[in-house]
Design a protein around this motif. Structure first.
Motif, PDB file in Angstrom:
ATOM      1  N   UNK A 181       0.870  -1.180   0.000  1.00  0.00           N
ATOM      2  CA  UNK A 181       0.000   0.000   0.000  1.00  0.00           C
ATOM      3  C   UNK A 181       0.903   1.226   0.000  1.00  0.00           C
ATOM      4  N   UNK A 182       0.405   2.402  -0.389  1.00  0.00           N
ATOM      5  CA  UNK A 182       1.272   3.592  -0.406  1.00  0.00           C
ATOM      6  C   UNK A 182       1.886   3.950   0.940  1.00  0.00           C
ATOM      7  N   UNK A 196      15.749  11.895  -3.908  1.00  0.00           N
ATOM      8  CA  UNK A 196      16.653  11.916  -5.055  1.00  0.00           C
ATOM      9  C   UNK A 196      16.027  12.605  -6.265  1.00  0.00           C
ATOM     10  N   UNK A 197      14.825  13.179  -6.096  1.00  0.00           N
ATOM     11  CA  UNK A 197      14.111  13.887  -7.161  1.00  0.00           C
ATOM     12  C   UNK A 197      13.812  12.972  -8.349  1.00  0.00           C
ATOM     13  N   UNK A 198      13.455  11.707  -8.041  1.00  0.00           N
ATOM     14  CA  UNK A 198      13.148  10.748  -9.099  1.00  0.00           C
ATOM     15  C   UNK A 198      11.649  10.457  -9.202  1.00  0.00           C
ATOM     16  N   UNK A 199      10.821  11.297  -8.593  1.00  0.00           N
ATOM     17  CA  UNK A 199       9.368  11.274  -8.730  1.00  0.00           C
ATOM     18  C   UNK A 199       8.790   9.859  -8.591  1.00  0.00           C
ATOM     19  N   UNK A 200       8.776   9.317  -7.361  1.00  0.00           N
ATOM     20  CA  UNK A 200       8.261   7.960  -7.179  1.00  0.00           C
ATOM     21  C   UNK A 200       6.748   7.896  -7.384  1.00  0.00           C
ATOM     22  N   UNK A 201       6.282   6.771  -7.895  1.00  0.00           N
ATOM     23  CA  UNK A 201       4.858   6.517  -8.083  1.00  0.00           C
ATOM     24  C   UNK A 201       4.580   5.105  -7.572  1.00  0.00           C
ATOM     25  N   UNK A 202       3.895   4.957  -6.425  1.00  0.00           N
ATOM     26  CA  UNK A 202       3.631   3.619  -5.891  1.00  0.00           C
ATOM     27  C   UNK A 202       2.610   2.866  -6.738  1.00  0.00           C
ATOM     28  N   UNK A 359       8.344  14.705  12.481  1.00  0.00           N
ATOM     29  CA  UNK A 359       7.040  14.072  12.309  1.00  0.00           C
ATOM     30  C   UNK A 359       6.072  14.937  11.521  1.00  0.00           C
ATOM     31  N   UNK A 360       6.088  16.229  11.777  1.00  0.00           N
ATOM     32  CA  UNK A 360       5.222  17.134  11.019  1.00  0.00           C
ATOM     33  C   UNK A 360       5.627  17.202   9.555  1.00  0.00           C
ATOM     34  N   UNK A 361       6.937  17.181   9.291  1.00  0.00           N
ATOM     35  CA  UNK A 361       7.408  17.202   7.902  1.00  0.00           C
ATOM     36  C   UNK A 361       6.967  15.936   7.167  1.00  0.00           C
ATOM     37  N   UNK A 362       7.006  14.799   7.847  1.00  0.00           N
ATOM     38  CA  UNK A 362       6.565  13.555   7.230  1.00  0.00           C
ATOM     39  C   UNK A 362       5.070  13.604   6.918  1.00  0.00           C
ATOM     40  N   UNK A 363       4.269  14.074   7.868  1.00  0.00           N
ATOM     41  CA  UNK A 363       2.823  14.170   7.630  1.00  0.00           C
ATOM     42  C   UNK A 363       2.530  15.136   6.476  1.00  0.00           C
ATOM     43  N   UNK A 364       3.275  16.238   6.408  1.00  0.00           N
ATOM     44  CA  UNK A 364       3.068  17.209   5.329  1.00  0.00           C
ATOM     45  C   UNK A 364       3.442  16.587   3.983  1.00  0.00           C
ATOM     46  N   UNK A 365       4.529  15.843   3.961  1.00  0.00           N
ATOM     47  CA  UNK A 365       4.946  15.181   2.722  1.00  0.00           C
ATOM     48  C   UNK A 365       3.886  14.182   2.252  1.00  0.00           C
ATOM     49  N   UNK A 366       3.331  13.430   3.182  1.00  0.00           N
ATOM     50  CA  UNK A 366       2.268  12.480   2.822  1.00  0.00           C
ATOM     51  C   UNK A 366       1.022  13.209   2.337  1.00  0.00           C
ATOM     52  N   UNK A 367       0.664  14.305   3.005  1.00  0.00           N
ATOM     53  CA  UNK A 367      -0.535  15.053   2.601  1.00  0.00           C
ATOM     54  C   UNK A 367      -0.398  15.614   1.187  1.00  0.00           C
ATOM     55  N   UNK A 368       0.816  15.947   0.788  1.00  0.00           N
ATOM     56  CA  UNK A 368       1.031  16.478  -0.556  1.00  0.00           C
ATOM     57  C   UNK A 368       1.049  15.378  -1.620  1.00  0.00           C
ATOM     58  N   UNK A 369       1.560  14.206  -1.267  1.00  0.00           N
ATOM     59  CA  UNK A 369       1.788  13.172  -2.269  1.00  0.00           C
ATOM     60  C   UNK A 369       0.677  12.145  -2.388  1.00  0.00           C
ATOM     61  N   UNK A 371      -2.664  12.370  -2.422  1.00  0.00           N
ATOM     62  CA  UNK A 371      -3.663  12.683  -3.462  1.00  0.00           C
ATOM     63  C   UNK A 371      -3.099  12.569  -4.875  1.00  0.00           C
ATOM     64  N   UNK A 372      -1.860  13.006  -5.071  1.00  0.00           N
ATOM     65  CA  UNK A 372      -1.260  12.918  -6.396  1.00  0.00           C
ATOM     66  C   UNK A 372      -1.059  11.477  -6.820  1.00  0.00           C
ATOM     67  N   UNK A 373      -0.590  10.634  -5.889  1.00  0.00           N
ATOM     68  CA  UNK A 373      -0.406   9.217  -6.204  1.00  0.00           C
ATOM     69  C   UNK A 373      -1.732   8.549  -6.553  1.00  0.00           C
ATOM     70  N   UNK A 374      -2.786   8.937  -5.832  1.00  0.00           N
ATOM     71  CA  UNK A 374      -4.085   8.330  -6.091  1.00  0.00           C
ATOM     72  C   UNK A 374      -4.621   8.725  -7.460  1.00  0.00           C
ATOM     73  N   UNK A 375      -4.363   9.969  -7.861  1.00  0.00           N
ATOM     74  CA  UNK A 375      -4.903  10.434  -9.141  1.00  0.00           C
ATOM     75  C   UNK A 375      -4.092   9.957 -10.337  1.00  0.00           C
ATOM     76  N   UNK A 376      -2.829   9.582 -10.107  1.00  0.00           N
ATOM     77  CA  UNK A 376      -1.974   9.166 -11.229  1.00  0.00           C
ATOM     78  C   UNK A 376      -1.599   7.691 -11.154  1.00  0.00           C
TER      79      UNK A 376
END
Length: 389
Positions: A181-182, A196-202, A359-369, A371-376
């Protein structure tokens, strides 16, 4: 004659004797009352006196079924711990689920009972669920006291150029990663590729190494995550014959208990330092470290935070003896596990507890990614018949 001549003397003697009896009875009752109050206060402050049979009720809650890694280790570790503690065998309580959340919730509920005498064997995926804000989590793993931990790092394999070239930047390509799962155990790999700026897509649905390898060789993904276990050498040989190479280790420790004849890639912090020397985000590398430590944690034996110090000392001494037993060391080495106790155990477990900012940075990173992973998310394609078997 003297009594007749001095009638007040007899009266005074009688009054003095009555007064002495009243003072004696009053003092005795006061002492009894004071003793009763003191005894009641002692009961309130320290609770019932411990009895030799209190240790016989110790329950070992296993965060997972008997088929999970924690379940397997519970059946092997429980007899040795009971022997070292000098107590009868543990009462093993297996729970449902593979990620350990159900068992961790049960342990948290047991902690609220004053008469509880239980401990927990939990995988790091339960800690990972708490880090990512899983709504099922009702516990705080920061309140647990670890006495024994078992770590097994993971290895990322694929056909990916870790150096981000101009062509890759202009092509705007994504790196497809096989995941369960993501927000599953493959999350460190996703964050590593993002750093590494390699734009992961789960690409979800690949929860076992065999399924992930089939997806990689079938061209459905670009990278997978494999455990550094006894089967790793054969898997790498098979993937290497098809052009897939090891990329990096999801670990902060350069030394692993893998076979000496295996050539393992560098750890991810070394890769990140080499490829993104000047543009690394502030907190996300530390978040990767916490995620990697949590997903590498295959089993942790923990006590409640409010366990009496004497009991904690006994358990840690027993865990030290168990960790050095030849049988446990042989099983751990054969499966690529590192067994830690004492100060090393506490230090390794503390890596799963990042700072609030991390921990806040991790939650923010997940909140940004997320939705994008789900849509793509790419469409799921069936594997070739030969690979699906």
């Amino acid at each position: 004659m003297s009594d007749l001549l001095h009638p007040t003397s007899a009266i005074r003697q009688h009054q003095g004797a009555s007064l002495s009896r009243r003072l004696f009875l009053g003092g005795a009752l006061g002492c009894l009352s004071t003793a009763g109050i003191a005894h009641a206060a002692d009961d309130i402050l320290v609770g019932p006196i411990a009895t030799p049979t209190s240790e016989q009720t110790t329950k070992l809650i296993v965060a997972g079924s008997a088929e999970t890694p924690c379940g397997t280790w519970a059946s092997r570790l429980a007899p040795d711990m009971a022997e070292e503690l000098g107590q009868p065998p543990f009462e093993l309580a297996y729970t449902t689920g593979w990620d350990g959340v159900t068992g961790a919730n049960l342990f948290d509920a047991q902690e609220q009972l004053s008469s509880a005498s239980s401990t927990l064997l939990v995988p790091g995926t339960a800690l990972l669920a708490a880090m990512t804000g899983d709504s099922r989590v009702h516990y705080a793993y920061q309140r647990w006291l670890p006495v024994l931990t078992m770590f097994q790092p993971s290895l990322v394999v694929g056909h990916v150029n870790l150096h981000r070239s101009i062509g890759a930047i202009l092509g705007n390509r994504t790196t497809r990663v096989a995941v369960s799962t993501p927000t599953g155990p493959e999350l460190p790999t996703l964050l590593a590729f993002d750093l590494l700026a390699l734009r992961p897509l789960p690409v979800s649905g690949y929860a076992t190494p065999d399924a992930a390898m089939a997806a990689l060789t079938g061209g459905l993904v670009d990278a997978i995550q494999l455990p550094v276990d006894a089967a790793l050498k054969d898997r790498l040989n098979m993937l290497g014959a098809k052009g897939f190479i090891p990329l990096f280790l999801n670990s902060t420790a350069p030394q692993t208990p893998a076979q000496a004849d295996m050539a393992l890639p560098p750890i991810f912090p070394s890769i990140l330092l080499r490829e993104r020397r000047t543009s690394t985000p502030a907190f996300l590398p530390l978040a990767w470290q916490a995620l990697a430590a949590a997903t590498s944690l295959k089993a942790a034996l923990v006590l409640p935070l409010l366990t009496p110090p004497a009991k904690v000392a006994r358990w840690r001494h027993a865990a030290d003896n168990c960790a050095t037993k030849l049988g446990i060391q042989q099983i751990a080495l054969a499966n690529g596990l590192t067994v830690l106790s004492g100060a090393k155990c506490i230090t390794a477990y503390s890596m799963t507890m990042p700072d609030v900012n991390v921990g806040m940075a991790l939650r923010r990173w997940l909140a940004l990614n997320l939705p994008r992973w789900k849509s793509t998310t790419p469409p799921v394609r069936a594997l070739p018949p030969a690979l699906a078997q």
